[in-house]
Motif scaffolding. Structure first.
Motif, PDB file in Angstrom:
ATOM      1  N   GLU A 141      49.492  15.987 -40.101  1.00 20.47           N
ATOM      2  CA  GLU A 141      48.015  14.366 -40.374  1.00 20.47           C
ATOM      3  C   GLU A 141      47.042  14.192 -39.426  1.00 20.47           C
ATOM      4  OE1 GLU A 141      50.383  11.239 -41.285  1.00 20.47           O
ATOM      5  OE2 GLU A 141      51.358  11.991 -42.636  1.00 20.47           O
ATOM      6  N   GLN A 142      47.807  14.292 -38.102  1.00 18.52           N
ATOM      7  CA  GLN A 142      46.703  13.582 -36.547  1.00 18.52           C
ATOM      8  C   GLN A 142      46.102  15.226 -37.106  1.00 18.52           C
ATOM      9  OE1 GLN A 142      48.202  12.031 -33.442  1.00 18.52           O
ATOM     10  NE2 GLN A 142      50.012  11.663 -34.208  1.00 18.52           N
ATOM     11  N   THR A 143      46.930  16.393 -37.037  1.00 16.91           N
ATOM     12  CA  THR A 143      46.005  17.370 -37.579  1.00 16.91           C
ATOM     13  C   THR A 143      45.214  17.959 -38.281  1.00 16.91           C
ATOM     14  OG1 THR A 143      47.238  19.479 -36.255  1.00 16.91           O
ATOM     15  CG2 THR A 143      46.060  20.467 -37.609  1.00 16.91           C
TER      16      THR A 143
ATOM     17  N   LYS B 218      49.961  14.536 -27.500  1.00 21.43           N
ATOM     18  CA  LYS B 218      49.915  15.397 -28.329  1.00 21.43           C
ATOM     19  C   LYS B 218      50.083  16.179 -27.725  1.00 21.43           C
ATOM     20  CE  LYS B 218      46.570  13.777 -31.258  1.00 21.43           C
ATOM     21  NZ  LYS B 218      46.084  12.685 -30.301  1.00 21.43           N
TER      22      LYS B 218
ATOM     23  N   TYR C  34      47.778  20.613 -33.842  1.00 19.48           N
ATOM     24  CA  TYR C  34      48.585  19.279 -32.510  1.00 19.48           C
ATOM     25  C   TYR C  34      50.267  19.540 -33.226  1.00 19.48           C
ATOM     26  CZ  TYR C  34      44.438  16.856 -31.322  1.00 19.48           C
ATOM     27  OH  TYR C  34      43.300  15.963 -31.318  1.00 19.48           O
TER      28      TYR C  34
ATOM     29  N   GLN D   8      43.576  14.838 -39.377  1.00 16.86           N
ATOM     30  CA  GLN D   8      43.007  13.958 -39.390  1.00 16.86           C
ATOM     31  C   GLN D   8      41.858  14.915 -38.740  1.00 16.86           C
ATOM     32  OE1 GLN D   8      41.968  10.985 -40.577  1.00 16.86           O
ATOM     33  NE2 GLN D   8      40.605  10.460 -39.204  1.00 16.86           N
ATOM     34  N   ALA D   9      41.973  15.271 -37.748  1.00 20.26           N
ATOM     35  CA  ALA D   9      40.503  15.968 -36.660  1.00 20.26           C
ATOM     36  C   ALA D   9      40.202  16.670 -36.804  1.00 20.26           C
ATOM     37  CB  ALA D   9      41.803  16.486 -35.230  1.00 20.26           C
TER      38      ALA D   9
ATOM     39  N   GLU E 105      41.386  19.914 -26.825  1.00 20.78           N
ATOM     40  CA  GLU E 105      41.710  20.867 -28.295  1.00 20.78           C
ATOM     41  C   GLU E 105      40.298  21.840 -28.455  1.00 20.78           C
ATOM     42  OE1 GLU E 105      43.034  16.531 -28.546  1.00 20.78           O
ATOM     43  OE2 GLU E 105      41.694  17.369 -27.293  1.00 20.78           O
TER      44      GLU E 105
ATOM     45  N   LYS F  46      52.471  18.405 -35.193  1.00 18.08           N
ATOM     46  CA  LYS F  46      52.148  16.603 -36.159  1.00 18.08           C
ATOM     47  C   LYS F  46      51.032  17.393 -37.241  1.00 18.08           C
ATOM     48  CE  LYS F  46      52.531  13.157 -32.182  1.00 18.08           C
ATOM     49  NZ  LYS F  46      53.561  14.288 -31.508  1.00 18.08           N
TER      50      LYS F  46
END
Length: 512
Positions: free
Chosen positions: A375-377, A174, A370, A379-380, A310, A373
């Motif tokens: 959705e992945q951002t 990512k 990210y 989530q994190a 990150e 992304k």
């Protein structure tokens, strides 16, 4: 806050001090600053706009250093690419990021035509090596010579500064978006605690510059106006020779590098007395290896850094703790001056000292998100905290102890087993050079603890010996139920063992 501040300060205060050394090539700060401004002008001449990504696929060098600063000078986003990836993975990162200009050195110039074909948006290839410029590529040195200097745009703050793709240990990489503010916050926070650089010090850049740990080491030295010596590829002999030749004062190493240096047969023939600080990180370091390294470099102060792409550097375990020894050596240290960390339950509740949970962090050092992304951002980054995916606990004094990646925790017979604890026990066996512990499917236990081991040259051992040794240090249910000996372990560019690859090739194994 803008990243080119480091170069402006060094130019003002130490213009004629040696800034970069790469092989037989060396340049002062004044020379570097002039080249950076000309390279920035050439990027503008190629049509690079503010916010555009400038990719570089190359080994460590002084030109890598210049490319970083030149990209920020003209308002672009630096995109360093993992040199250990396959051509398909490299093409993915180039295409996914929308990189239009890519610098390639001699080691990767042959990939140019393939990458141009795979990535329709990639319109310019620049050769930044020492050999002849391949057909269809522009010459790095000719670009610098052909343009007049331009003023620094001084873009900074929350503007995007760098796009770093994650190591890919858990799937497709990512793009981690980092701003000028986040990178500077991380650098300054770690500098205040680590104290490994000063004006006139010399950093040996050993780890690849596409990795956040190497980036922090490189930038911290740039801030204080010291000298940077670039090692294109790591070898124990090359490391020792560079330390002796350039009177290196500080470096950062991953555990596998430490092991290679300590085991080099000619180690004692080199003068390494100039080393004042050795920072290690990037992967868990067995206590046995750390003790060997401290004996091998008695004049050096050891520090450990823990972080991730990150977040930059999150914690530091300093010289004082290393000198004192004891149980604190098992910790990753305490939060740096600009970082807040906590340990939380799966529901997000902050846990008391001594209780294992997920390590989370918040502050201006955290990534912007990210690339592409959302959705992945989301989530994190939940409830204001960046979730690291690492499991650990804090003690009463704020020292962080990392027990495992959450995804690497093994549940065997209903018991939680953290692979890092088992690895530490197995690695202390005198015949073991390196090891990885994973969970593999088991009909009776659900998962069983499985150790994959590389033995030291000329030494032998058996599954029974390894298991018996481990049981003297950890509970019986944590000891490996099965042991496998291999010639080498799959490694990422950051020196981390790729457990995903080990698990993928062993998922169909059942207990014998």
């Amino acid at each position: 806050m803008y990243l080119t501040q480091a170069l402006h300060r060094a130019l003002q205060q130490f213009p004629d001090r040696l800034m970069t050394v790469c092989g037989d090539r060396s340049r002062t700060t004044r020379e570097v600053a002039d080249r950076v401004s000309r390279l920035a002008a050439s990027f503008l001449g190629l049509g690079v706009q503010q916010g555009d990504r400038v990719g570089i696929l190359a080994l460590n060098s002084d030109r890598y250093h210049e490319t970083f600063f030149a990209t920020w000078w003209m308002g672009g986003v630096a995109h360093p690419i993992n040199t250990r990836w396959s051509s398909a993975e490299i093409a993915y990162a180039v295409a996914d990021s929308g990189t239009q200009i890519l610098l390639l050195d001699d080691s990767f110039a042959d990939l140019g035509p393939e990458l141009r074909e795979r990535c329709p948006g990639l319109h310019t290839l620049i050769h930044c090596g020492d050999g002849p410029t391949p057909e269809g590529m522009l010459s790095y040195e000719e670009m610098i010579a052909g343009f007049d200097p331009v003023p620094d745009l001084r873009r900074g703050g929350d503007e995007l500064a760098m796009l770093l793709y994650s190591g890919g240990t858990t799937g497709l990489p990512k793009g981690v978006m980092t701003s000028h503010r986040s990178l500077l916050t991380s650098a300054f926070g770690s500098m205040l605690i680590n104290r490994s650089v000063w004006p006139g010090s010399v950093t040996l850049v050993t780890a690849p510059l596409f990795h956040i740990a190497a980036f922090c080491s490189w930038y911290n030295q740039s801030v204080v106006g010291g000298t940077l010596v670039f090692l294109p590829t790591f070898s124990a002999e090359g490391f020792l020779a560079a330390v002796q030749r350039h009177w290196v004062t500080t470096c950062i190493l991953v555990p596998v590098m430490v092991q290679m240096v300590c085991e080099h047969p000619e180690f004692h023939s080199y003068d390494v007395s100039s080393l004042a600080t050795i920072t290690y990180g990037g992967a868990g370091s067995p206590q046995s290896l750390l003790q060997r390294a401290m004996k091998a470099f008695p004049g050096a102060g050891f520090t450990q850094g823990y972080g991730m792409t990150e977040t930059g550097v999150l914690t530091v375990l300093g010289r004082e703790e290393h000198r004192a020894g004891g149980s604190r050596l098992r910790s990753a240290g305490r939060a740096t001056a600009t970082v807040e960390i906590a340990v939380v339950s799966p529901g997000g509740r902050e846990l008391p000292p001594g209780v294992v949970g997920e390590i989370v962090t918040r502050g201006e050092h955290v990534m912007c998100g990210y690339w592409g992304k959302p959705e992945q951002t989301a989530q994190a980054m939940r409830d204001g905290w960046m979730h690291t995916g690492d499991a650990g606990y804090l003690d009463e004094d704020g020292y962080l102890y990392i027990v495992d990646r959450l995804k690497d925790m093994i549940i065997t017979g209903g018991e939680n087993v953290y692979s890092a604890e088992v690895e530490n026990a197995v690695a202390s066996h005198p015949a073991v050079a390196s090891c990885a512990v994973i969970g593999v499917p088991d009909e009776h236990w659900g998962e069983r603890v499985h150790a994959v081991i590389v033995l030291r040259p000329g030494m032998t051992s058996t599954e029974q010996e390894v298991r018996a040794h481990a049981k003297t240090l950890i509970a019986g249910y944590k000891a490996p139920r099965s042991v496998e000996f291999v010639n080498e372990l799959p490694m990422s560019a950051a020196g981390k063992i790729l457990k995903r690859e080990l698990r993928n090739t062993r998922t169909n194994r059942t207990e014998r």
